[in-house]
Design an enzyme around this catalytic site. Structure first.
Site, PDB file in Angstrom:
ATOM      1  N   GLY A 155       8.942 -36.650  16.356  1.00 28.26           N
ATOM      2  CA  GLY A 155       8.010 -35.673  16.927  1.00 28.26           C
ATOM      3  C   GLY A 155       7.342 -34.782  15.899  1.00 28.26           C
ATOM      4  O   GLY A 155       6.749 -33.763  16.253  1.00 28.26           O
ATOM      5  N   GLU A 163      16.555 -43.510  13.669  1.00 29.25           N
ATOM      6  CA  GLU A 163      15.586 -42.446  13.914  1.00 29.25           C
ATOM      7  C   GLU A 163      15.930 -41.239  13.038  1.00 29.25           C
ATOM      8  O   GLU A 163      16.770 -40.402  13.437  1.00 29.25           O
ATOM      9  CB  GLU A 163      15.637 -42.018  15.381  1.00 29.25           C
ATOM     10  N   ASN A 206      10.146 -44.171  24.937  1.00 28.83           N
ATOM     11  CA  ASN A 206      10.940 -43.045  25.413  1.00 28.83           C
ATOM     12  C   ASN A 206      10.012 -41.940  25.902  1.00 28.83           C
ATOM     13  O   ASN A 206       9.413 -41.226  25.101  1.00 28.83           O
ATOM     14  CB  ASN A 206      11.818 -42.541  24.250  1.00 28.83           C
ATOM     15  N   TRP A 207       9.919 -41.817  27.218  1.00 34.91           N
ATOM     16  CA  TRP A 207       9.003 -40.809  27.791  1.00 34.91           C
ATOM     17  C   TRP A 207       9.571 -39.396  27.673  1.00 34.91           C
ATOM     18  O   TRP A 207       8.868 -38.438  27.962  1.00 34.91           O
ATOM     19  CB  TRP A 207       8.746 -41.094  29.274  1.00 34.91           C
ATOM     20  N   LYS A 208      10.845 -39.302  27.349  1.00 31.18           N
ATOM     21  CA  LYS A 208      11.530 -37.999  27.320  1.00 31.18           C
ATOM     22  C   LYS A 208      11.317 -37.294  28.678  1.00 31.18           C
ATOM     23  O   LYS A 208      11.291 -37.957  29.703  1.00 31.18           O
ATOM     24  CB  LYS A 208      11.041 -37.149  26.152  1.00 31.18           C
ATOM     25  N   GLU A 235      17.963 -35.719  20.132  1.00 34.25           N
ATOM     26  CA  GLU A 235      17.731 -34.542  20.990  1.00 34.25           C
ATOM     27  C   GLU A 235      18.971 -34.260  21.838  1.00 34.25           C
ATOM     28  O   GLU A 235      19.302 -33.106  22.115  1.00 34.25           O
ATOM     29  CB  GLU A 235      16.477 -34.761  21.851  1.00 34.25           C
ATOM     30  N   SER A 262       7.804 -40.749  14.963  1.00 32.17           N
ATOM     31  CA  SER A 262       6.358 -40.611  14.738  1.00 32.17           C
ATOM     32  C   SER A 262       5.659 -41.955  14.551  1.00 32.17           C
ATOM     33  O   SER A 262       4.736 -42.077  13.735  1.00 32.17           O
ATOM     34  CB  SER A 262       6.089 -39.675  13.552  1.00 32.17           C
ATOM     35  N   HIS A 307      20.707 -40.159  21.363  1.00 29.80           N
ATOM     36  CA  HIS A 307      19.422 -39.700  20.811  1.00 29.80           C
ATOM     37  C   HIS A 307      19.631 -38.340  20.118  1.00 29.80           C
ATOM     38  O   HIS A 307      20.425 -37.527  20.577  1.00 29.80           O
ATOM     39  CB  HIS A 307      18.396 -39.576  21.944  1.00 29.80           C
ATOM     40  N   GLY A 326       8.153 -42.416  20.940  1.00 31.86           N
ATOM     41  CA  GLY A 326       8.185 -41.244  21.818  1.00 31.86           C
ATOM     42  C   GLY A 326       6.772 -40.829  22.199  1.00 31.86           C
ATOM     43  O   GLY A 326       6.135 -41.429  23.065  1.00 31.86           O
ATOM     44  N   GLY A 327       6.259 -39.817  21.526  1.00 35.99           N
ATOM     45  CA  GLY A 327       4.976 -39.209  21.881  1.00 35.99           C
ATOM     46  C   GLY A 327       3.842 -40.203  22.080  1.00 35.99           C
ATOM     47  O   GLY A 327       3.054 -40.077  23.029  1.00 35.99           O
TER      48      GLY A 327
HETATM   49  C1  PEP Z   1      11.918 -40.567  20.038  1.00 38.48           C
HETATM   50  O1  PEP Z   1      11.886 -39.773  20.963  1.00 38.48           O
HETATM   51  O2  PEP Z   1      12.865 -41.341  19.964  1.00 38.48           O
HETATM   52  C2  PEP Z   1      10.823 -40.565  19.074  1.00 38.48           C
HETATM   53  C3  PEP Z   1      10.888 -41.411  18.090  1.00 38.48           C
HETATM   54  O3  PEP Z   1       9.794 -39.681  19.269  1.00 38.48           O
HETATM   55  P1  PEP Z   1       8.384 -39.659  18.488  1.00 38.48           P
HETATM   56  O4  PEP Z   1       7.853 -41.056  18.478  1.00 38.48           O
HETATM   57  O5  PEP Z   1       7.546 -38.723  19.259  1.00 38.48           O
HETATM   58  O6  PEP Z   1       8.663 -39.195  17.086  1.00 38.48           O
END
Ligand code: PEP
Length: 254
Positions: free
Chosen positions: A172, A166, A9-11, A96, A212, A94, A233-234
């Protein structure tokens, strides 16, 4: 046996030009994804870069959609628009979207149904907040999100869905859930799927962990038979870091 899946997930990161460079670098680092499946979820504006370039082994996902096919919905993007760009998956619900844009389970359910109408495979995200976990409400929260998010789906439709667990407090933050916490919640989700849509759905639906995930911790999560992959994500924004995660998933293949 459920095939392992890594969803990236590049967001809201990377322009179309940056996506092209990333794709080139990642393709050199990960020329083949087998035996796992690797899916990239760039922002809408970079979907065409991944969808239209051939010679890489990655699938394509959108990060959201709107439930109607066409209409006066300024700023929205529909399922047929996404399939036309080559998307096979779509991330829905999600945290967010829920926290920042007021999305609820009923909206996520409309989006899941819209995705299925057009042959897109939904990746439905569920997860508890820190206060919900501290109150001992994790099971109830994720079970409710799952049941409301998939409400009205037939058995056949339910088998095409992927669930991403999640925890909101892990996204994040650098504070991932423990393998024990993840295993327990995945068991709750799988038994809820089996109770509501039958044992085949319970056996076939892939349940990913997200929050994370890094090259350093992914192997510990994938060691659990309950974890079918990761939503990253990150750590997926750097192709080298994503390549390491993919290598860990490949070497821990069951
Ligand atoms: C996500 O955006 O779904 C996510 C899990 O982000 P991160 O890996 O940065 O926690």
């Amino acid at each position: 046996m459920r095939q392992r899946l890594i969803v990236c997930n590049w967001k809201m990161h990377k322009t179309a030009a940056e996506a092209a460079v990333y794709l080139q670098q990642l393709s050199a680092l990960v020329p083949r994804a087998d035996p796992i499946e690797v899916v990239l979820a760039p922002p809408f504006t970079a979907l065409h870069v991944v969808g239209q370039s051939s010679g890489h082994p990655f699938g394509l996902a959108a990060q959201d959609l709107f439930w109607d096919d066409t209409g006066p919905y300024t700023g929205e993007v529909s399922a047929p628009m996404l399939t036309a760009l080559g998307c096979r998956y779509v991330i829905l619900g999600h945290s967010e979207r829920r926290q920042l844009f007021g999305e609820d389970d009923a909206g996520a359910n409309k989006k899941v149904r819209a995705a299925l109408r057009h042959g897109l495979r939904p990746i439905l995200c569920v997860g508890e907040s820190l206060s919900q976990r501290d109150r001992g409400d994790t099971e109830n929260v994720v079970r409710g999100q799952l049941l409301r998010g998939l409400e009205g789906l037939s058995k056949e439709e339910s088998r095409t869905v992927t669930i991403a667990y999640e925890p909101v407090w892990a996204i994040g933050t650098g504070r991932a859930a423990s393998p024990e916490q993840i295993t327990a919640t995945h068991q709750t989700l799988r038994s809820t799927l089996a109770n509501s849509w039958g044992s085949e759905t319970g056996e076939q639906v892939r349940i990913l962990y997200g929050g994370s995930v890094t090259p350093d911790n992914v192997s510990a999560f994938l060691a659990s038979a309950e974890v079918d992959g990761a939503l990253v994500g990150g750590a997926c924004l750097d192709p080298h870091s994503l390549a390491k995660i993919v290598a860990c998933a490949q070497s821990s293949q069951r």
